[in-house]
Design a protein around this motif. Structure first.
Motif, PDB file in Angstrom:
ATOM      1  N   ARG A  89       0.798  -1.232   0.000  1.00  0.00           N
ATOM      2  CA  ARG A  89       0.000   0.000   0.000  1.00  0.00           C
ATOM      3  C   ARG A  89       0.835   1.288   0.000  1.00  0.00           C
ATOM      4  N   LEU A 124      -6.436   0.990  -1.755  1.00  0.00           N
ATOM      5  CA  LEU A 124      -6.459  -0.358  -2.325  1.00  0.00           C
ATOM      6  C   LEU A 124      -7.434  -1.200  -1.508  1.00  0.00           C
ATOM      7  N   TRP A 135      -9.131  -7.474  -5.972  1.00  0.00           N
ATOM      8  CA  TRP A 135      -8.764  -6.208  -5.352  1.00  0.00           C
ATOM      9  C   TRP A 135      -9.017  -5.094  -6.356  1.00  0.00           C
ATOM     10  N   ILE A 149      -8.470  -0.568  -7.117  1.00  0.00           N
ATOM     11  CA  ILE A 149      -7.867   0.720  -6.802  1.00  0.00           C
ATOM     12  C   ILE A 149      -8.962   1.784  -6.819  1.00  0.00           C
ATOM     13  N   CYS A 169       1.048   0.281 -10.419  1.00  0.00           N
ATOM     14  CA  CYS A 169       0.972  -0.978  -9.670  1.00  0.00           C
ATOM     15  C   CYS A 169       2.213  -1.831  -9.914  1.00  0.00           C
TER      16      CYS A 169
END
Length: 359
Positions: free
Chosen positions: A201, A220, A258, A260, A283
């Protein structure tokens, strides 16, 4: 780490290629279809045992060829030299480290490659599978126990899915050992993923601030694949009836995802295609930084067709960061990008699958 030499046989349009690489920036220029991307693809194969391109695995082979092979000499920061090899003949893959035949996992642990290419925006805009691959590659390289847990989970998942497809006459008792294994190995994987994301993170926030400062702060978010208020064992038991109807396991770490979220772009749909690309690049850079922090050396960085993917300012920002990090970079383009004008880069011309050094 850096690749000192690379040899490729029978990969797409590359019949026989052998080259020595610079420790810093290496640029491959040539017309579209000349074979530039296939060079990066060969390096990526050593690190992931798969291509970053879509399409059938058979397309990796040069036309009329029955096998392919990639060999490399990899120098680690501690001066250790490893000789790596990956070959494919028919459906069989053969991996070697220092001449010894090894499991694929041993090869890909030795060589780390991060690649940004035209399809990388799928990390943000594509299916969850892409994001799980990204996450698990990172966990694999920092957590040695991950591969064993992942293999146990995949075996149990396959067995449970086989039972689910057998019909409702299957005894509940047959599910219990596989669900217990899924719950135990799934818990290990989930814990390892969450720990990795906590470490990622701050790297991600820094990377995003450098490439997309106009979108504000970044968050995140992780979804583990089953409700937070239940154990995986409880979820599997409760979902067994529905899973029987569907014929597959609908909860578990294989369903994790996951995302963003930016302060000024809370939904993915708020991002332009260019912003999706920059988010994906951020990323990948964050993952490379975290790898370097854990392993004491940067992964090899591959940037495919950088000039067509990023504007000049962002090209310069990325190249400057990689220069400061002393990372080895393999970069392709139809011409030498303006961000690399100067004597630092080693330049190769690629034409019809053949390479010739220019600088």
């Amino acid at each position: 780490m850096r690749l000192e030499t690379l040899r490729i046989q029978g990969l797409r349009c590359l019949g026989e290629v052998s080259l020595s690489l610079a420790a810093g920036i290496n640029v491959f220029i040539g017309a579209n279809g000349a074979g530039k991307t296939s060079i990066l693809e060969a390096v990526f194969l050593l690190s992931h045992a798969r291509s970053f391109r879509n399409g059938a695995k058979e397309a990796l082979l040069q036309r009329n060829a029955s096998s392919l092979a990639v060999f490399a000499e990899l120098r680690h920061t501690d001066t250790r030299l490893c000789r790596l090899g990956l070959g494919k003949e028919g459906s069989r893959w053969d991996a070697r480290v220092d001449g010894e035949r090894v499991p694929i996992g041993r090869l890909v642990r030795e060589c780390a490659v991060v690649c940004f290419e035209p399809g990388s925006h799928a990390l943000i805009a594509g299916a969850a599978e892409e994001r799980r691959r990204y996450l698990d590659w990172g966990v694999f390289h920092v957590e040695h126990a991950f591969l064993g847990a992942w293999r146990r989970y995949q075996r149990a998942l396959k067995q449970r899915n086989s039972l689910l497809r057998s019909g409702e006459s299957v005894s509940d008792a047959l599910f219990l050992p596989w669900e217990a294994e899924l719950a135990q190995s799934g818990h290990e994987i989930d814990q390892q993923r969450q720990l990795y994301l906590e470490q990622l993170r701050p790297k991600l926030a820094e990377s995003m601030a450098g490439l997309l400062p106009e979108l504000g702060s970044v968050e995140l978010r992780y979804r583990r694949g089953w409700p937070d208020d239940l154990s995986l064992a409880e979820q599997l038991r409760m979902q067994r009836g529905r899973d029987l109807a569907r014929g597959h396991t609908t909860s578990g770490v294989h369903r994790a995802d996951w995302s963003i979220v930016f302060e000024l772009a809370p939904l993915r749909e708020h991002l332009s295609r260019g912003q999706e690309k920059l988010t994906a690049l951020a990323c990948l850079l964050a993952q490379a930084v975290l790898y370097a922090e854990h392993r004491g050396e940067w992964p090899v960085m591959c940037l495919d067709d950088l000039a067509s993917e990023l504007d000049l300012a962002h090209q310069q920002a990325v190249v400057d960061q990689l220069r400061v990090a002393n990372a080895q970079v393999l970069l392709t383009g139809t011409e030498l990008p303006q961000a690399l004008q100067g004597p630092e880069a080693r330049v190769f011309h690629v034409e019809q699958g053949r390479l010739a050094p220019l600088l």
